[in-house]
Design an enzyme around this catalytic site. Structure first.
Site, short mmCIF file in Angstrom:
data_model
loop_
_atom_site.label_atom_id
_atom_site.label_comp_id
_atom_site.label_asym_id
_atom_site.label_seq_id
_atom_site.Cartn_x
_atom_site.Cartn_y
_atom_site.Cartn_z
N TYR A 135 0.82 -1.21 0.00
CA TYR A 135 0.00 0.00 0.00
C TYR A 135 0.85 1.27 0.00
O TYR A 135 0.44 2.29 -0.52
CB TYR A 135 -0.90 0.04 1.24
N LYS A 189 2.85 -15.35 2.69
CA LYS A 189 3.01 -16.06 1.42
C LYS A 189 4.51 -16.33 1.27
O LYS A 189 5.15 -15.92 0.30
CB LYS A 189 2.45 -15.19 0.27
N ASP A 221 -3.36 -18.10 0.64
CA ASP A 221 -4.38 -18.75 -0.19
C ASP A 221 -5.11 -19.82 0.61
O ASP A 221 -6.34 -19.95 0.55
CB ASP A 221 -3.77 -19.31 -1.49
N ASP A 245 -6.54 -6.75 4.16
CA ASP A 245 -7.65 -6.08 3.49
C ASP A 245 -8.61 -7.13 2.92
O ASP A 245 -9.82 -7.08 3.12
CB ASP A 245 -7.10 -5.19 2.36
N ASP A 249 -12.44 -8.62 4.63
CA ASP A 249 -13.73 -8.58 3.91
C ASP A 249 -14.36 -9.98 3.91
O ASP A 249 -15.56 -10.14 4.13
CB ASP A 249 -13.55 -8.13 2.45
C1 IPM Z 1 -10.54 -0.92 3.91
C2 IPM Z 1 -10.73 -0.33 2.55
C3 IPM Z 1 -9.57 0.58 2.25
C4 IPM Z 1 -8.30 -0.26 2.26
C5 IPM Z 1 -9.69 1.37 0.95
C6 IPM Z 1 -10.99 2.14 0.87
C7 IPM Z 1 -8.53 2.31 0.74
O1 IPM Z 1 -10.89 -1.34 1.60
O2 IPM Z 1 -10.46 -0.15 4.90
O3 IPM Z 1 -10.46 -2.15 4.01
O4 IPM Z 1 -7.97 -0.90 1.25
O5 IPM Z 1 -7.64 -0.29 3.27
MG MG Z 2 -11.00 -3.28 2.42
#
Ligand code: IPM
Ligand code: MG
Length: 354
Positions: A135, A189, A221, A245, A249
């Protein structure tokens, strides 16, 4: 006790209003000041993280954030995108430790797309490093280069971690595991990437400081697969910015209700930024139907981690459980037989429960 309030874009202002009402009701003497971050800041100042907000965030003990982004800012240059505001404030405040719990509320067991026996009782914590990795690594960019005799565009980012960056996040994860079921899984990884070989080595070394916590390692993975195959094998997961990240999710959706999940991003001194895991949901913005519970629960995390007000944090969390038990549901978690309410009514219900 100063809180910087950043409602942001989309549903941000609506959900934030409810969290602020909850904080006011607790009457703990907070000083709250509002600022601009994300698309609304771009519109007002041309900068997604303007100087005035930087000042406000720096002076505050904690930041409570709604959400940023929306399609109207998609065509802006990268430096001006709302997401840059979010990355900017994380980096500026040194918020390297991102805690993302994924908890399945028994009342919402049917919200998951997974079989209920796979997710019943799920309670995992993802600890994501937030200020390093691909990042932020340099060099980065898109350039025209000469390749095999012809000009081509090349895109590149750099995955980068120093030993000290890894050690401090791994320590946060070990400390968190100590408060929980004492199991830590570090995700990397290392079969391909040197950066993450270092990650694994440093995690191993740090384990000596925490003999009471069981450390394991998993390739990313496989971790993605195990999270849907048998998520309850995990207690705390620690990983880098990019893998975190993605896996966070995935983990949040195991619960079927991303609208319920809070997060904390902490520096080394308890200062933190607290925000819901979900985004700005531009498709339902302004309609008064968004779920404010993730933001309210983020405020609870703030009470716990920055202000060490554990009993107040628990009161808020208990109030959220109460409204779920009473059957109140916003559209995202609504099912037949429950009571469908809007953002404000959900806030009212939490206040009543408090
Ligand atoms: C998160 C989001 C952010 C990230 C984006 C919006 C920059 O996906 O907070 O997980 O990738 O960190
Ligand atoms: Mg995210």
């Amino acid at each position: 006790m100063k809180i910087c309030i950043l409602p942001g874009d989309g549903i941000g202002p609506e959900i934030m209003a409810e969290a602020v009402r909850v904080l006011r009701m607790l009457d703990l003497g907070f000083e709250m000041e509002e600022g601009l971050l994300g698309g609304c800041a771009v519109d007002a100042t041309g900068d997604p993280y303007p100087l005035a907000t930087q000042q406000l965030a720096q002076d505050a003990d904690a930041v409570l954030l709604g959400a940023v982004g929306g399609p109207q800012w998609d065509r802006l240059a990268r430096e001006q995108r709302p997401e840059r505001g979010l990355l900017g404030i994380r980096k500026h405040l040194g918020l390297f430790a991102n805690l993302r719990p994924a908890i399945l509320y028994p009342e919402l067991a049917n919200a998951s797309t997974l079989k209920s026996e796979v997710v019943a009782g799920l309670d995992i914590l993802i600890v994501r490093e937030l200020t390093g990795d691909i990042y932020f690594g340099q060099p980065r960019g898109i350039e025209v280069r000469e390749l095999a005799g012809r000009q081509e565009r090349v895109g590149f980012n750099t995955m980068h971690y120093s030993e000290s960056e890894i050690r401090r996040i791994v320590r946060v994860a070990f400390e968190a595991a100590r408060q929980r079921r004492r199991k830590l899984c570090s995700v990397d990884k290392m079969n391909v990437l040197e950066t993450t070989q270092l990650w694994r080595d440093v995690a191993e070394e740090t384990a000596n400081e925490y003999p009471d916590v069981e450390l394991s390692h998993m390739l990313v993975d496989n971790a993605a697969m195990q999270l849907v195959r048998n998520p309850k094998q995990f207690d705390v997961i620690v990983t880098g910015n990019m893998f975190g990240d993605i896996l966070s999710d995935e983990a949040s959706m195991l619960t079927g209700s991303i609208g319920m999940l809070p997060s904390a991003s902490l520096d080394a001194n308890r200062k933190g930024l607290y925000e819901p895991c979900h985004g700005s949901a531009p498709d339902i913005a302004g309609q008064g139907v968004a779920n404010p519970l993730a933001t309210i629960l983020s405020a609870a995390m703030m009470l716990r981690y920055t202000f060490a007000l554990e009993s107040s944090a628990q009161r808020v969390e208990q109030a959220v459980k109460t409204v779920l038990a009473q059957g109140y549901r916003t559209a995202d978690i609504h099912e037949p037989g429950t009571r469908k309410v809007g953002t404000r009514e959900m806030g009212d219900a939490v206040l009543a429960a408090l």
